[in-house]
Design an enzyme around this catalytic site. Structure first.
Site, PDB file in Angstrom:
ATOM      1  CE  LYS A 138      52.577  21.955  28.152  1.00 29.20           C
ATOM      2  NZ  LYS A 138      53.476  23.128  28.257  1.00 29.20           N
ATOM      3  CE  LYS A 172      52.969  23.609  23.338  1.00 31.15           C
ATOM      4  NZ  LYS A 172      53.583  24.764  24.030  1.00 31.15           N
TER       5      LYS A 172
END
Length: 129
Positions: free
Chosen positions: A44, A46
């Site tokens: 993602k 992240k």
């Protein structure tokens, strides 16, 4: 028994996290948290400060959480809902509409976020110090 599920990274735990977990638990008898794995967060884009293992230990200590499952991909939600016989899917309203495709499988609820607090804000504030 009414089962509720929510998903997230739950890094740098704060009052907003606790609020959503409490509200989600108040909507049922059993709360499952899909906790994003480190590998899924990487996909993602992240990065979490705490590892999956440490975030899981922290979440396990919260009285509202009954069970934690690893979230490994975006598309596992329908499988989880079916497998755990989920009645309600709960997310913060910053995700409004993004999980409406789950409505044929369970109730989808978007809760208001706690104003003034977020993991991103904490990280930004810490970077200023």
């Amino acid at each position: 028994m009414r089962k509720v599920i929510t998903y997230g990274t739950f890094d740098l735990l704060h009052a907003g996290h606790i609020n959503i977990l409490k509200k989600a638990k108040d909507m049922g008898d059993f709360l499952i948290v899909g906790l994003s794995t480190d590998q899924f967060n990487f996909k993602k884009g992240k990065t979490a400060y705490h590892s999956f293992t440490h975030r899981k230990i922290i979440l396990e200590s919260i009285r509202y959480v009954d069970m934690i499952v690893p979230e490994k991909s975006w598309d596992q939600k329908i499988r989880d809902i079916k497998y755990y016989d989920i009645d309600a899917f709960v997310m913060g309203d910053d995700w409004e509409g993004k999980f409406d495709f789950l409505k044929p499988y369970c109730e989808v609820i978007y809760l208001p976020r706690t104003s003034g607090i977020s993991t991103s804000k904490i990280k930004n504030d810490l970077n200023k110090i």
